[in-house]
Design a protein around this motif. Structure first.
Motif, mmCIF file in Angstrom:
data_model
loop_
_atom_site.group_PDB
_atom_site.id
_atom_site.type_symbol
_atom_site.label_atom_id
_atom_site.label_comp_id
_atom_site.label_asym_id
_atom_site.label_seq_id
_atom_site.Cartn_x
_atom_site.Cartn_y
_atom_site.Cartn_z
ATOM 1 N N PRO A 172 -45.240 -3.134 -22.245
ATOM 2 C CA PRO A 172 -46.004 -4.111 -23.017
ATOM 3 C C PRO A 172 -45.183 -5.349 -23.369
ATOM 4 C CG PRO A 172 -45.323 -2.303 -24.425
ATOM 5 C CD PRO A 172 -44.930 -1.928 -23.019
ATOM 6 N N LEU A 173 -45.852 -6.490 -23.435
ATOM 7 C CA LEU A 173 -45.216 -7.729 -23.857
ATOM 8 C C LEU A 173 -45.140 -7.803 -25.379
ATOM 9 C CD1 LEU A 173 -46.955 -10.251 -21.423
ATOM 10 C CD2 LEU A 173 -44.731 -9.122 -21.137
ATOM 11 N N ASP A 174 -44.267 -8.697 -25.863
ATOM 12 C CA ASP A 174 -44.097 -8.939 -27.301
ATOM 13 C C ASP A 174 -43.808 -7.648 -28.069
ATOM 14 O OD1 ASP A 174 -44.549 -11.616 -26.862
ATOM 15 O OD2 ASP A 174 -46.627 -11.586 -27.517
ATOM 16 N N THR A 175 -43.125 -6.735 -27.415
ATOM 17 C CA THR A 175 -42.818 -5.430 -27.997
ATOM 18 C C THR A 175 -41.352 -5.095 -27.714
ATOM 19 O OG1 THR A 175 -45.080 -4.671 -27.592
ATOM 20 C CG2 THR A 175 -43.421 -2.976 -28.004
ATOM 21 N N PRO A 176 -40.562 -4.723 -28.710
ATOM 22 C CA PRO A 176 -39.162 -4.369 -28.453
ATOM 23 C C PRO A 176 -39.045 -3.194 -27.480
ATOM 24 C CG PRO A 176 -39.518 -4.705 -30.800
ATOM 25 C CD PRO A 176 -40.884 -4.681 -30.152
ATOM 26 N N VAL A 177 -38.182 -3.360 -26.481
ATOM 27 C CA VAL A 177 -37.898 -2.279 -25.542
ATOM 28 C C VAL A 177 -36.397 -2.067 -25.470
ATOM 29 C CG1 VAL A 177 -39.960 -2.706 -24.148
ATOM 30 C CG2 VAL A 177 -37.797 -3.819 -23.537
ATOM 31 N N VAL A 178 -36.008 -0.891 -24.994
ATOM 32 C CA VAL A 178 -34.601 -0.557 -24.834
ATOM 33 C C VAL A 178 -34.355 -0.181 -23.375
ATOM 34 C CG1 VAL A 178 -34.985 1.844 -25.515
ATOM 35 C CG2 VAL A 178 -32.705 0.866 -25.718
ATOM 36 N N CYS A 179 -33.255 -0.672 -22.823
ATOM 37 C CA CYS A 179 -32.868 -0.386 -21.436
ATOM 38 C C CYS A 179 -31.543 0.372 -21.459
ATOM 39 C CB CYS A 179 -32.701 -1.681 -20.636
ATOM 40 S SG CYS A 179 -34.151 -2.746 -20.640
ATOM 41 N N ARG A 180 -31.478 1.442 -20.700
ATOM 42 C CA ARG A 180 -30.258 2.245 -20.643
ATOM 43 C C ARG A 180 -29.893 2.516 -19.195
ATOM 44 N NH1 ARG A 180 -31.895 4.415 -25.775
ATOM 45 N NH2 ARG A 180 -30.066 4.444 -27.164
ATOM 46 N N ALA A 181 -28.585 2.730 -18.947
ATOM 47 C CA ALA A 181 -28.128 3.079 -17.602
ATOM 48 C C ALA A 181 -26.795 3.807 -17.676
ATOM 49 C CB ALA A 181 -27.989 1.831 -16.740
ATOM 50 N N ARG A 182 -26.548 4.644 -16.665
ATOM 51 C CA ARG A 182 -25.265 5.343 -16.569
ATOM 52 C C ARG A 182 -24.988 5.677 -15.109
ATOM 53 N NH1 ARG A 182 -25.524 11.036 -16.318
ATOM 54 N NH2 ARG A 182 -27.655 11.855 -16.322
ATOM 55 N N VAL A 183 -23.725 5.799 -14.778
ATOM 56 C CA VAL A 183 -23.308 6.189 -13.430
ATOM 57 C C VAL A 183 -23.480 7.695 -13.286
ATOM 58 C CG1 VAL A 183 -21.377 6.303 -11.813
ATOM 59 C CG2 VAL A 183 -21.688 4.271 -13.245
ATOM 60 N N THR A 184 -24.137 8.097 -12.204
ATOM 61 C CA THR A 184 -24.351 9.525 -11.966
ATOM 62 C C THR A 184 -23.518 10.065 -10.807
ATOM 63 O OG1 THR A 184 -26.280 9.006 -10.581
ATOM 64 C CG2 THR A 184 -26.686 9.477 -12.912
#
Length: 252
Positions: A172-184
């Motif tokens: 959704p727009l205008d909505t806080p989001v969180v992005c995560r990543a890690r090496v597998t």
């Protein structure tokens, strides 16, 4: 050669600051770049939300063209780093995802967390795909950046060889989001990295899942790819780490 810009104001003295890696930069210039970037992002957002009459749109367009001319008085060619950039410290102020000086960046603020990286952002109407939701291609752009940053934080690096996304639900727009990543996985010249985009209030409910393979190009290819890269003065300065991830606290 581009035209020379206005002279440095008389009496101006750079206020030198350093980022978390100890790399120096002109803090006054950094503040001005961030200020302009924020203003431009506001302009872009207003331009896609506005419903003012045609005459007002034309009047604003004339003002924007005048300002564009002022900014164009001194420009840098592709491959020349900004004077504020430091690729080794992952400081790229005009990065289209994390750069505070970029009019098109959300911007995403990245930081380290145990085992990887995390970042928060709010995507406005300028990034709309389906009505009310983020364009799928924007998800790919953002996750490429986040996954690459996780690779670097793990002491690895490379260039994107494959990027795969699974769209579980629209973002959704205008909505806080969180992005995560890690090496597998990591071995030889290859790294495998995974990550997600999720609502900030439900970080364990992924909307987008991503997987990428990053490959370190062979030495001769790195020399070819970055043969034209220079620092702000025009001196040949190929990056030792060809990345545009942004370090926390470095003016991203």
């Amino acid at each position: 050669m581009p035209p020379a810009g206005p002279p440095t104001p008389r009496g101006y003295r750079p206020r030198v600051s350093t980022d978390s890696g100890g790399a120096p930069y002109d803090a006054v210039l950094m503040d001005a770049v961030a200020d302009l970037g924020g203003a431009l992002r506001g302009l872009v957002d207003a331009s896609v939300r506005t419903s003012v009459p045609a005459a007002e749109l034309s009047a604003v367009a004339a003002v924007v063209r005048e300002v564009t001319g002022r900014l164009g008085a001194e420009v840098r060619p592709p491959g020349r780093l900004s004077v504020l950039d430091d690729p080794v410290q992952f400081r790229r102020v005009y990065n289209p995802v994390t750069g505070l000086g970029s009019a098109v960046a959300p911007p995403l603020r990245l930081r380290e967390e145990p085992g990887g990286v995390v970042g928060e952002a709010v995507f406005g109407l300028a990034y709309e795909g389906p009505p009310g939701y983020l364009h799928g291609g924007m998800s790919g752009l953002v996750m490429d950046q986040v996954l690459g940053a996780a690779t670097i934080r793990a002491g690895l690096w490379g260039m994107t060889a494959r990027l795969e996304l699974d769209y579980r639900r629209p973002v959704p727009l205008d909505t806080p989001v969180v992005c995560r990543a890690r090496v597998t996985e990591a071995g030889g010249r290859k790294s495998v990295v995974t990550g997600t985009i999720a609502p900030a209030d439900e970080p364990d409910r992924p909307l987008v899942e991503a997987r990428a393979v990053f490959v370190l190009p062979r030495e001769e290819l790195r020399a070819e790819y970055f043969a034209q890269v220079t620092d702000a003065s025009g001196r040949h300065a190929p990056p030792s780490r060809p990345t545009d991830a942004t370090a926390p606290g470095s003016g991203e």
